[in-house]
Design an enzyme around this catalytic site. Structure first.
Site, PDB file in Angstrom:
ATOM      1  N   GLU A 103       0.852  -1.183   0.000  1.00  0.00           N
ATOM      2  CA  GLU A 103       0.000   0.000   0.000  1.00  0.00           C
ATOM      3  C   GLU A 103       0.896   1.244   0.000  1.00  0.00           C
ATOM      4  O   GLU A 103       1.959   1.250   0.648  1.00  0.00           O
ATOM      5  CB  GLU A 103      -0.888   0.000   1.245  1.00  0.00           C
ATOM      6  CG  GLU A 103      -1.869   1.170   1.314  1.00  0.00           C
ATOM      7  CD  GLU A 103      -2.653   1.205   2.620  1.00  0.00           C
ATOM      8  OE1 GLU A 103      -3.734   1.799   2.634  1.00  0.00           O
ATOM      9  OE2 GLU A 103      -2.155   0.636   3.629  1.00  0.00           O
ATOM     10  N   LYS A 202     -10.535   0.556  -1.270  1.00  0.00           N
ATOM     11  CA  LYS A 202     -10.461   0.322   0.177  1.00  0.00           C
ATOM     12  C   LYS A 202     -11.699   0.887   0.871  1.00  0.00           C
ATOM     13  O   LYS A 202     -12.074   2.041   0.667  1.00  0.00           O
ATOM     14  CB  LYS A 202      -9.192   0.969   0.735  1.00  0.00           C
ATOM     15  CG  LYS A 202      -8.952   0.713   2.218  1.00  0.00           C
ATOM     16  CD  LYS A 202      -7.632   1.357   2.642  1.00  0.00           C
ATOM     17  CE  LYS A 202      -7.338   1.145   4.117  1.00  0.00           C
ATOM     18  NZ  LYS A 202      -6.075   1.806   4.518  1.00  0.00           N
ATOM     19  N   CYS A 235      -4.898  -3.288   4.192  1.00  0.00           N
ATOM     20  CA  CYS A 235      -4.481  -2.764   5.489  1.00  0.00           C
ATOM     21  C   CYS A 235      -5.580  -2.811   6.564  1.00  0.00           C
ATOM     22  O   CYS A 235      -5.906  -3.875   7.069  1.00  0.00           O
ATOM     23  CB  CYS A 235      -3.936  -1.351   5.317  1.00  0.00           C
ATOM     24  SG  CYS A 235      -2.721  -0.875   6.594  1.00  0.00           S
TER      25      CYS A 235
END
Length: 523
Positions: A103, A202, A235
């Site tokens: 990321e 995300k 994440c």
């Protein structure tokens, strides 16, 4: 990005550490064309595949609230992609079929909404059937997608990267931002021909990611390959039900791809520790590529299987990037080594309380108030409870040291710092000093070994992730196991010096409940 408060960072100067295990062998209804493609995949299916992850030390832009010129933005991204391309070529040379990069790996982090805009491209839905490398002018200029596509095509490898997507909107959309565009933290996947096969926006943004929007609904992105079914998320997503749990439990992916910018937090949330535990608890392959920045405690990449780590890397000493390559089963659920189903509360619910709570005390771990009891003897049986969670420990130290203190701890409550999520945690951990007030503070080294340990808890959730962390942030692959009655036990004795043994439970159904008052500390 997964950033946690600075005073919880592990900032010690540990030496680089790499581990490699011994060698061992967007969700949509299926259309007719997809069924044909699947039949072709099945015809060339592989029982195993070679995975790679690259931990990248990102070249960062100069800090500014003002946006750079498009040319300057592309120049910076090309510098990072030069490094990524070298890693991709080396991974392909070693026979890797897929590589995951981190990321923020192409342009960095901590932008304002305006400053990040020149780095973004319009990323189309993969249904458009596009190979940017061979048809770069089909859509708006997209030099980043073109280059990533060519990296994949020229090296015959699947490439996973994290970049930024932009989508225009207007007043007809009541959710449209005031600047007339959505900006997304985005993962892309290009297959070995360079075709865009996956795009993921995300969903669970960390609180510092104000430069991005989250999609209106969580996206569950999967794609098929000759070496299994893959899913992807980013994440902070890992701590929430959607899309992470849906991909594994409902859509039955074999392997999760995980670009991350993870800052390590002891004792439970170092990257290698938690990601390997998540792979075991969920029963899935997990390819984690972390950003590398020792000043922000960012390190910890790995290739994990349901039965343990195949390779991992943790380095708080230098700013070098690092490539990991290892072999995995394409369909781990079909493997003889696949762990059996676990009833996480079975054993703990059937045993009597090992000890009274006469000497319990409270302490904080990452703002959560735990109930602790000290291991005062070299061996014994202990119980500590908080609310509905009782944690049971049987243990024997290889030798009780006067300069080290260990405690058994329990936490049952809603964590509310950088996000809201309900936890149930049982932990055996080393205190920072012999002062009990230090228990729960980050500590990275230990000297006490254990001849045996057995940890269990009366969990109300089936989502429990087993962690064993040795001194110096070392994992313990093959040196512990989880029994089907919910006990986490050692398989060797004595162990290496232990920092923590933990059962980290996530009770997703309780995430939105109000936090109950914490139990008072004992006098």
């Amino acid at each position: 990005m997964c950033i946690l408060p600075f005073h919880y960072f592990s900032m010690t100067g540990s030496f680089p550490r790499e581990y490699k295990a011994p060698a061992m062998l967007a969700f949509r209804p299926l259309a007719q064309g997809t069924l044909f493609a699947l039949s072709v995949l099945q015809a060339v299916a592989r029982d195993s595949f070679t995975a790679a992850v690259y931990e990248h030390s990102v070249i960062l832009p100069a800090h500014s609230d003002e946006p750079p010129s498009p040319g300057d933005a592309l120049a910076l991204m090309n510098k990072n992609m030069d490094i990524l391309e070298g890693a991709i070529k080396e991974a392909a040379r070693q026979g890797a079929h897929i590589i995951v990069t981190p990321e923020d790996g192409i342009y960095g982090w901590r932008f304002t909404r305006e400053a990040i805009y020149p780095y973004l491209e319009d990323i189309p839905d993969p249904e458009v059937n596009w190979i940017p490398c061979t048809d770069p002018k089909r859509f708006a200029p997209a030099p980043v997608q073109e280059r990533l596509s060519c990296m994949a095509r020229n090296n015959s490898i699947y490439v996973v990267a994290n970049t930024g997507d932009k989508k225009l909107c207007n007043s007809s959309d009541p959710s449209c931002p005031s600047d007339g565009r959505y900006q997304y933290n985005t993962d892309v996947v290009f297959d070995s021909e360079g075709k865009l096969v996956a795009r993921y926006h995300k969903y669970n943004l960390f609180r510092g990611e104000t430069q991005f929007n989250f999609p209106k609904e969580p996206e569950t992105v999967t794609f098929e390959t000759p070496f299994g079914k893959f899913g992807i998320f980013t994440c902070f997503d890992i701590l929430f039900h959607d899309p992470a749990v849906v991909l594994v439990r409902e859509l039955q992916v074999d392997t999760v791809l995980f670009p991350t910018a993870w800052m390590n937090v002891l004792p439970f949330l170092t990257a290698v520790e938690f990601h390997s535990a998540w792979a075991m608890g969920m029963g899935v392959n997990f390819l984690s590529a972390d950003t590398h920045n020792i000043n922000l405690a960012m390190t910890g990449s790995g290739i994990y299987a349901p039965d343990g780590a195949r390779a991992y890397y943790y380095n708080m000493k230098t700013e070098d990037g690092h490539l990991l390559v290892a072999e995995l089963s394409s369909h781990p659920r079909l493997s003889p080594a696949y762990p059996p189903a676990v009833n996480w509360s079975l054993y703990a619910s059937c045993v009597k309380r090992f000890s009274p709570n006469n000497h319990d005390f409270s302490g904080l771990i990452f703002h959560d108030r735990f109930t602790f009891t000290e291991l005062t003897k070299s061996e014994g049986n202990l119980t500590v409870c908080q609310k509905d969670l009782c944690c049971h420990l049987s243990y024997k130290m290889a030798g009780k040291r006067e300069d080290e203190v260990y405690v058994l701890g329990a936490f049952d409550g809603l964590h509310v710092v950088e996000g809201q999520y309900y936890l149930q945690i049982c932990t055996l951990l080393k205190c920072k000093s012999t002062d009990l007030k230090s228990c729960g503070q980050p500590v990275e080294t230990a000297q006490t070994k254990f001849d045996m340990f057995s940890l269990s808890g009366t969990f109300g959730t089936n989502y429990v992730f087993p962690e064993v962390l040795y001194s110096g942030v070392q994992l313990a692959p093959g040196e512990f196991e989880v029994l089907n009655d919910g006990r986490l036990i050692s398989k060797i004795g004595p162990t290496k010096p232990i920092v923590t043994v933990t059962l980290f439970g996530r009770w997703y159904e309780k995430d939105h409940l109000k936090q109950d008052p914490q139990p008072p500390a004992s006098p």
